[in-house]
Every structure is written in structure tokens, then in C-alpha cells.
Design a protein around this motif. Structure first.
Motif, PDB file in Angstrom:
ATOM      1  N   THR A 204       4.562  -0.257 -10.251  1.00 22.25           N
ATOM      2  CA  THR A 204       4.642   0.098 -11.659  1.00 22.25           C
ATOM      3  C   THR A 204       5.288   1.459 -11.817  1.00 22.25           C
ATOM      4  O   THR A 204       4.772   2.470 -11.312  1.00 22.25           O
ATOM      5  CB  THR A 204       3.230   0.127 -12.298  1.00 22.25           C
ATOM      6  OG1 THR A 204       2.623  -1.158 -12.141  1.00 22.25           O
ATOM      7  CG2 THR A 204       3.310   0.465 -13.768  1.00 22.25           C
TER       8      THR A 204
ATOM      9  N   THR B 106      10.817  -0.017 -13.681  1.00 21.61           N
ATOM     10  CA  THR B 106      10.402  -1.410 -13.501  1.00 21.61           C
ATOM     11  C   THR B 106       9.895  -2.003 -14.812  1.00 21.61           C
ATOM     12  O   THR B 106      10.203  -3.155 -15.153  1.00 21.61           O
ATOM     13  CB  THR B 106       9.312  -1.490 -12.420  1.00 21.61           C
ATOM     14  OG1 THR B 106       9.807  -0.938 -11.200  1.00 21.61           O
ATOM     15  CG2 THR B 106       8.899  -2.931 -12.182  1.00 21.61           C
ATOM     16  N   LEU B 107       9.088  -1.220 -15.544  1.00 23.92           N
ATOM     17  CA  LEU B 107       8.567  -1.705 -16.824  1.00 23.92           C
ATOM     18  C   LEU B 107       9.696  -1.975 -17.811  1.00 23.92           C
ATOM     19  O   LEU B 107       9.659  -2.950 -18.573  1.00 23.92           O
ATOM     20  CB  LEU B 107       7.590  -0.674 -17.401  1.00 23.92           C
ATOM     21  CG  LEU B 107       6.262  -0.509 -16.651  1.00 23.92           C
ATOM     22  CD1 LEU B 107       5.491   0.683 -17.211  1.00 23.92           C
ATOM     23  CD2 LEU B 107       5.438  -1.792 -16.769  1.00 23.92           C
ATOM     24  N   ARG B 108      10.702  -1.112 -17.806  1.00 22.96           N
ATOM     25  CA  ARG B 108      11.816  -1.311 -18.732  1.00 22.96           C
ATOM     26  C   ARG B 108      12.623  -2.552 -18.382  1.00 22.96           C
ATOM     27  O   ARG B 108      13.111  -3.267 -19.274  1.00 22.96           O
ATOM     28  CB  ARG B 108      12.711  -0.075 -18.721  1.00 22.96           C
ATOM     29  CG  ARG B 108      13.807  -0.134 -19.777  1.00 22.96           C
ATOM     30  CD  ARG B 108      14.700   1.091 -19.728  1.00 22.96           C
ATOM     31  NE  ARG B 108      15.681   1.061 -20.808  1.00 22.96           N
ATOM     32  CZ  ARG B 108      16.673   1.940 -20.929  1.00 22.96           C
ATOM     33  NH1 ARG B 108      16.808   2.917 -20.044  1.00 22.96           N
ATOM     34  NH2 ARG B 108      17.525   1.827 -21.933  1.00 22.96           N
ATOM     35  N   ALA B 109      12.731  -2.827 -17.096  1.00 25.18           N
ATOM     36  CA  ALA B 109      13.564  -3.959 -16.681  1.00 25.18           C
ATOM     37  C   ALA B 109      12.836  -5.287 -16.777  1.00 25.18           C
ATOM     38  O   ALA B 109      13.446  -6.315 -17.158  1.00 25.18           O
ATOM     39  CB  ALA B 109      14.058  -3.744 -15.253  1.00 25.18           C
ATOM     40  N   TYR B 110      11.534  -5.292 -16.474  1.00 30.06           N
ATOM     41  CA  TYR B 110      10.835  -6.570 -16.369  1.00 30.06           C
ATOM     42  C   TYR B 110       9.640  -6.710 -17.311  1.00 30.06           C
ATOM     43  O   TYR B 110       9.053  -7.784 -17.406  1.00 30.06           O
ATOM     44  CB  TYR B 110      10.349  -6.793 -14.932  1.00 30.06           C
ATOM     45  CG  TYR B 110      11.468  -6.724 -13.921  1.00 30.06           C
ATOM     46  CD1 TYR B 110      12.402  -7.757 -13.814  1.00 30.06           C
ATOM     47  CD2 TYR B 110      11.599  -5.634 -13.077  1.00 30.06           C
ATOM     48  CE1 TYR B 110      13.428  -7.688 -12.888  1.00 30.06           C
ATOM     49  CE2 TYR B 110      12.614  -5.560 -12.152  1.00 30.06           C
ATOM     50  CZ  TYR B 110      13.532  -6.592 -12.055  1.00 30.06           C
ATOM     51  OH  TYR B 110      14.549  -6.538 -11.144  1.00 30.06           O
ATOM     52  N   GLY B 111       9.243  -5.624 -17.985  1.00 30.11           N
ATOM     53  CA  GLY B 111       8.096  -5.725 -18.861  1.00 30.11           C
ATOM     54  C   GLY B 111       6.799  -5.739 -18.069  1.00 30.11           C
ATOM     55  O   GLY B 111       6.754  -5.398 -16.892  1.00 30.11           O
ATOM     56  N   THR B 112       5.706  -6.174 -18.710  1.00 30.57           N
ATOM     57  CA  THR B 112       4.404  -6.170 -18.058  1.00 30.57           C
ATOM     58  C   THR B 112       3.527  -7.271 -18.621  1.00 30.57           C
ATOM     59  O   THR B 112       3.728  -7.747 -19.751  1.00 30.57           O
ATOM     60  CB  THR B 112       3.700  -4.815 -18.271  1.00 30.57           C
ATOM     61  OG1 THR B 112       2.445  -4.829 -17.601  1.00 30.57           O
ATOM     62  CG2 THR B 112       3.451  -4.551 -19.745  1.00 30.57           C
TER      63      THR B 112
ATOM     64  N   ARG C 229       4.083 -10.473 -21.040  1.00 28.57           N
ATOM     65  CA  ARG C 229       5.364 -10.287 -21.742  1.00 28.57           C
ATOM     66  C   ARG C 229       6.415  -9.839 -20.734  1.00 28.57           C
ATOM     67  O   ARG C 229       6.809  -8.689 -20.664  1.00 28.57           O
ATOM     68  CB  ARG C 229       5.198  -9.239 -22.853  1.00 28.57           C
ATOM     69  CG  ARG C 229       6.370  -9.196 -23.802  1.00 28.57           C
ATOM     70  CD  ARG C 229       6.141  -8.170 -24.897  1.00 28.57           C
ATOM     71  NE  ARG C 229       5.855  -6.854 -24.352  1.00 28.57           N
ATOM     72  CZ  ARG C 229       5.746  -5.739 -25.090  1.00 28.57           C
ATOM     73  NH1 ARG C 229       5.882  -5.806 -26.394  1.00 28.57           N
ATOM     74  NH2 ARG C 229       5.462  -4.590 -24.510  1.00 28.57           N
ATOM     75  N   MET C 230       6.831 -10.788 -19.877  1.00 24.37           N
ATOM     76  CA  MET C 230       7.790 -10.489 -18.819  1.00 24.37           C
ATOM     77  C   MET C 230       9.199 -10.540 -19.382  1.00 24.37           C
ATOM     78  O   MET C 230       9.949 -11.506 -19.220  1.00 24.37           O
ATOM     79  CB  MET C 230       7.626 -11.482 -17.665  1.00 24.37           C
ATOM     80  CG  MET C 230       6.241 -11.459 -17.038  1.00 24.37           C
ATOM     81  SD  MET C 230       5.846  -9.864 -16.301  1.00 24.37           S
ATOM     82  CE  MET C 230       7.017  -9.817 -14.955  1.00 24.37           C
ATOM     83  N   MET C 231       9.568  -9.452 -20.065  1.00 25.47           N
ATOM     84  CA  MET C 231      10.902  -9.359 -20.645  1.00 25.47           C
ATOM     85  C   MET C 231      11.264  -7.881 -20.755  1.00 25.47           C
ATOM     86  O   MET C 231      10.388  -7.016 -20.761  1.00 25.47           O
ATOM     87  CB  MET C 231      10.945 -10.015 -22.025  1.00 25.47           C
ATOM     88  CG  MET C 231       9.947  -9.462 -23.018  1.00 25.47           C
ATOM     89  SD  MET C 231       9.949 -10.342 -24.585  1.00 25.47           S
ATOM     90  CE  MET C 231      11.648 -10.120 -25.091  1.00 25.47           C
ATOM     91  N   PRO C 232      12.549  -7.569 -20.784  1.00 24.38           N
ATOM     92  CA  PRO C 232      12.963  -6.157 -20.845  1.00 24.38           C
ATOM     93  C   PRO C 232      12.337  -5.440 -22.033  1.00 24.38           C
ATOM     94  O   PRO C 232      12.113  -6.022 -23.093  1.00 24.38           O
ATOM     95  CB  PRO C 232      14.484  -6.239 -20.948  1.00 24.38           C
ATOM     96  CG  PRO C 232      14.837  -7.560 -20.351  1.00 24.38           C
ATOM     97  CD  PRO C 232      13.706  -8.476 -20.717  1.00 24.38           C
TER      98      PRO C 232
END
Length: 247
Positions: free
Chosen positions: A50, A54-60, A63-66
């Protein structure tokens, strides 16, 4: 470390560059002398995969989205708030303008004991890739006081040449006699220099270290008396033969 110290890693900058996504990673560089020796919550999150990038690219979560940069930073702060211990926080940019590139990044070192309670341990900033420690209030006050005292000392030195003392009238000010004082000071320096040479002739023939503190103090006292006598010799009472009025 000194408040004037700094750190820069040209290898990291050349390989990865520097923006808000990488600012914390850059600060947590193992060679950075400003970082704490203890394991930080940032490193715990990094081991869990984390970070802001990584959060900006894949989300969390679900909500797995940029995500936008601001949303990624907010989510990273929430992740830090769920942990305790020493942490480094990336403060928002000026005006909360996340889209405007900036060469300045401000990082706060805190000790978190619960999700809402932190103790600030230090402030740092990265400017053009160079890490600096923000000066403390004490060092700022010390610098300001030092500059003020130096200014007052220079002002006193400038005014001291305009002061006049006469036994019959006391202290007065003469702001138009500076040029005359310069010539008188040269003459006074010459007289004192000759006197000093005579007084030191005997002592100075001895090897260094043989003069005692009492002897040096006696010479300094004699020189002070010489300065007083020279000053009195230039007064109107002595030089012009004026008498002191009596009641």
C-alpha cells in the motif's frame, strides 16, 4: 542533525523522478539521515503493498479502479490512521491544487497513539529534490535576536563617535564632527600605539606564555587610563584654558 544539513539522492531522482506519488518513498530512503531509526507505519503499509502510487493506479478494497491523486492520498492517510507508532505524512499542496506540478513537498513526522491523537516530532520539506529539516521556533528566535543585536551594536558604534563629554556640561551630541573625529582618532591611535609599545617592550621580549594574567590586566588598565587622558586633553577646559563655572 543540524538545521542547515540537507540530503539528496541523485540516483533515485534520475531513475524515478520526483512527484507527490514518490515523495514519501524518496524521504524514506535508507541513506536519508533525517528519517527515524524505528520502523514506521509507512514501511508497514509498504510491506502490505500500500502506497500512494499503488492506490492511485489500482484503487483499494471493492473499488479496484484508478483513483485521483487527492483520493489516493486521502485513502493513504486513512490507512495510516488505523496504525500506531511513528509515521510520516505528506501534507496537502498549497491551495489544495493537486493538479499543479510543484517542486516543494512538505512532510510531517508524527507519533500516533490512536486514530485521532498525534504528537508532531518534526517537519521536513523537499525542494527541487533536496531534503531539508524545517528550523525550530527556538532557532528562528535565536537568529532573529542575533540579527537585532548586531543591528543595535552597529547603531551604537555609529552614534558613539558623535558623543561629547565635558566635565562642566556633561554629555552632548555633535553629529557634524565625524570627519574631525576621524583625524583625532588617528592621532589618538598613534599616541596609544607608542605608549603600548613602550609598555610591552619588556614583556614582549619574553617567549610566549611567560606573561601572567596579572601583567596583561595591568597593561590593559594602563591603556584604558591613556585613552581617558587623551580624551581629557582634547576638552575645551584643558585645551583652551576655560574655567568651570561655579555657583
Amino acid at each position: 542533525m543540524s538545521d542547515t544539513a540537507s540530503f539528496v539522492d541523485p540516483v533515485f531522482l534520475a531513475r524515478f523522478g520526483l512527484d507527490r506519488e514518490k515523495a514519501l518513498d524518496y524521504f524514506l530512503h535508507l541513506l536519508n539521515p533525517f528519517r527515524t531509526k524505528a520502523t514506521t507505519s509507512n514501511e508497514v503499509l509498504a510491506m502490505q503493498g500500500t502506497d500512494i502510487g499503488t492506490l492511485r493506479a489500482y484503487g483499494t478494497g471493492g473499488r479496484m479502479m484508478p483513483m485521483t491523486l487527492q483520493s489516493a492520498e486521502d485513502e493513504y492517510k486513512n490507512a495510516l490512521s488505523r496504525l500506531t507508532g511513528e509515521q510520516y505524512e505528506l501534507l496537502p499542496p498549497p491551495g489544495d491544487d493537486y493538479d499543479l506540478p510543484s517542486p516543494l513537498f512538505v512532510i510531517r513526522h508524527v507519533l500516533r497513539t490512536n486514530p485521532t491523537t498525534v504528537k508532531v516530532l518534526g517537519m521536513y520539506y523537499i525542494l527541487e529534490g533536496v531534503i531539508y529539516k524545517s528550523p525550530s521556533v527556538r532557532s528562528l528566535m535565536k537568529a532573529n535576536v542575533t540579527r537585532t543585536v548586531e543591528g543595535l551594536s552597529e547603531a551604537c558604534d555609529a552614534l558613539s563617535v558623535c558623543a561629547r563629554y565635558e566635565p562642566c556640561t556633561g554629555y552632548t551630541w555633535d553629529f557634524e564632527a565625524k570627519d574631525q573625529d576621524d583625524a583625532e582618532d588617528d592621532a589618538e591611535s598613534s599616541i596609544l600605539g607608542k605608549r603600548r609599545k613602550r609598555m610591552r617592550r619588556i614583556l614582549d621580549n619574553r617567549p610566549p606564555g611567560e606573561r601572567t594574567d596579572e601583567e596583561e590586566e595591568g597593561i590593559r588598565a594602563s591603556e584604558a587610563i591613556d585613552r581617558i587622558l587623551v580624551r581629557l586633553s582634547k576638552s575645551q577646559v584643558v585645551a583652551n584654558g576655560k574655567t568651570i563655572p561655579t555657583s
